[in-house]
Design an enzyme around this catalytic site. Structure first.
Site, PDB file in Angstrom:
ATOM      1  N   ARG A 226       0.849  -1.191   0.000  1.00 45.81           N
ATOM      2  CA  ARG A 226       0.000   0.000   0.000  1.00 45.81           C
ATOM      3  C   ARG A 226       0.887   1.245   0.000  1.00 45.81           C
ATOM      4  O   ARG A 226       1.909   1.299   0.692  1.00 45.81           O
ATOM      5  CB  ARG A 226      -0.902   0.045   1.237  1.00 45.81           C
ATOM      6  CG  ARG A 226      -2.133  -0.854   1.186  1.00 45.81           C
ATOM      7  CD  ARG A 226      -3.169  -0.376   0.155  1.00 45.81           C
ATOM      8  NE  ARG A 226      -4.360  -1.215   0.177  1.00 45.81           N
ATOM      9  CZ  ARG A 226      -4.541  -2.293  -0.594  1.00 45.81           C
ATOM     10  NH1 ARG A 226      -3.615  -2.667  -1.457  1.00 45.81           N
ATOM     11  NH2 ARG A 226      -5.673  -2.982  -0.523  1.00 45.81           N
ATOM     12  N   GLU A 255      -3.892   7.253  -5.768  1.00 46.47           N
ATOM     13  CA  GLU A 255      -4.074   6.447  -6.984  1.00 46.47           C
ATOM     14  C   GLU A 255      -5.336   6.914  -7.709  1.00 46.47           C
ATOM     15  O   GLU A 255      -6.344   7.129  -7.042  1.00 46.47           O
ATOM     16  CB  GLU A 255      -4.179   4.962  -6.619  1.00 46.47           C
ATOM     17  CG  GLU A 255      -2.887   4.429  -6.027  1.00 46.47           C
ATOM     18  CD  GLU A 255      -2.957   2.946  -5.636  1.00 46.47           C
ATOM     19  OE1 GLU A 255      -3.919   2.261  -6.040  1.00 46.47           O
ATOM     20  OE2 GLU A 255      -2.043   2.496  -4.935  1.00 46.47           O
ATOM     21  N   HIS A 274      -1.134  -0.375 -10.025  1.00 44.75           N
ATOM     22  CA  HIS A 274      -1.815  -1.257  -9.055  1.00 44.75           C
ATOM     23  C   HIS A 274      -2.335  -2.515  -9.771  1.00 44.75           C
ATOM     24  O   HIS A 274      -3.538  -2.806  -9.735  1.00 44.75           O
ATOM     25  CB  HIS A 274      -2.939  -0.528  -8.313  1.00 44.75           C
ATOM     26  CG  HIS A 274      -3.234  -1.132  -6.957  1.00 44.75           C
ATOM     27  ND1 HIS A 274      -3.586  -0.382  -5.859  1.00 44.75           N
ATOM     28  CD2 HIS A 274      -3.217  -2.427  -6.528  1.00 44.75           C
ATOM     29  CE1 HIS A 274      -3.800  -1.184  -4.823  1.00 44.75           C
ATOM     30  NE2 HIS A 274      -3.577  -2.434  -5.212  1.00 44.75           N
TER      31      HIS A 274
END
Ligand code: NDP
Ligand code: 7N6
Length: 308
Positions: A226, A255, A274
């Site tokens: 993360r 993000e 991601h």
């Protein structure tokens, strides 16, 4: 307890094709249906979702479609007596392969050749620059599903693997386990440091200026966990100052990574959006986990991966 509906919240579209995901529950005795915001829930409903919604607390059981459930308010679930489960346990191979990808690329410069390929440039790097990962030391911070998936693959490549976790239970392929208090000692000699811990108050900002100074100046940071575990400004400063050599990053403080982030511009930073878990069978992996828990729920057994 009974389940009348398995409600698949539309936010799962962030990771899987919704239609194929709903279809993956066809074999269950419980009907699965796609639901959107504004839906009401009853105790006879089970919910699978990527994002949290307050109304889920009216359901009988909620499953987070991600391993990282940091966006879900576990206290609220405990107070409401609604079990919350997560999707840990299915990302060892996918994220493990991504981490290996970063390491092999940094070692053998594929990312650099690809950059030059855009200019039809037959690029010849410094003789000293390429290396093999065999024999290099990797420190894996967090030794759960992700960390083990990374460690196992790195071990198979002949790397020397050490790790960091709170408990000292041994892990295949990991030659030494450090306590989080000894993080600096664990990362000091590593050529690669891979972050695989959950985002919690204890891990937020775990990597900042002191850690980057402590790392070798030819070391690479890999973050597949993360964004907020790494202080991103400090990372940019460390890359600018040459405190570390580069970074493979799948996750970010914000993000999508903002267009004006300096991280886009470093040759020795590889950015994946991601996608650590993204494969063409991700929906099946999540559905298998949920289906197993539907069986357990109906049988009154303990749920797998219960986090609240
Ligand atoms: P696990 O729960 O299986 O593993 C977490 C590991 O971290 C455990 O080994 C735990 O060991 C260790 N840990 C927890 N807290 C600390 C701490 N303070 N210091 C050191 N070690 C700690 O989770 P997963 O491996 O399934 O997932 C990890 C995280 O990765 C998720 O929470 C998610 O945020 C992220 N993720 C990202 C993906 C992506 O697409 N990039 C995909 C899947 C997950 P111990 O208890 O002994 O400390
Ligand atoms: C999201 C992938 C997880 O925690 O972050 C991952 O499982 C899911 C795009």
């Amino acid at each position: 307890a009974d389940i009348e509906r398995l409600c698949v919240h539309e936010s799962v579209e962030n990771v899987v094709p919704t239609e194929a995901f709903v279809e993956a529950f066809d074999d269950l005795d419980v009907p699965a249906e796609l639901v959107g915001d504004g839906e009401g829930y009853a105790e006879s409903d089970a919910v699978v979702s990527f994002r949290p919604r307050p109304e889920f607390l009216d359901a009988g059981w909620v499953h987070c479609a991600r391993a990282g459930y940091d966006e879900f308010d576990t206290d609220a679930y405990e107070a409401a007596g609604v079990p919350l489960t997560n999707s840990s346990g299915i990302h060892g191979e996918t994220v493990g392969e991504l981490a290996v990808n970063y390491m092999l690329s940094f070692a053998r410069l594929l990312h650099v050749y690809r950059d030059h390929q855009h200019d039809a440039d037959w690029y010849d790097p410094d003789y000293e620059r390429p290396f093999t990962v065999g024999g290099e030391r990797l420190c894996v911070v967090g030794l759960g599903t992700l960390g083990r998936g990374i460690a196992e693959r790195a071990d198979a490549l002949g790397m020397e693997v050490v790790g960091v976790r709170r408990s000292d239970e041994s892990v295949p392929g990991v030659s030494r386990i450090y306590d989080p208090e000894d993080l600096h000692e664990a990362i000091a000699d590593a050529r690669f440091v891979a972050i695989a811990v959950p985002h919690t108050p204890a891990t937020e900002g775990m990597f900042g200026a002191p850690e980057f100074r402590r790392m070798r100046d030819d070391a690479y940071l890999l973050n597949v966990a993360r964004g907020p575990i790494v202080n991103e400004d400090a990372l940019v400063d460390a890359l600018d100052a040459g405190d570390i050599a580069g970074a493979g990053l799948d996750v970010f403080e914000t993000e999508p990574l903002p267009e004006d982030s300096p991280l886009w511009d470093f040759e020795e930073v590889i950015i994946s959006p991601h996608k650590g878990s993204a494969t063409n069978r991700y929906h099946l992996d999540i559905a298998d986990l949920v289906s197993e828990n539907v069986g357990r729920y109906l049988a009154g057994e303990d749920l797998r991966n219960r986090v609240a």
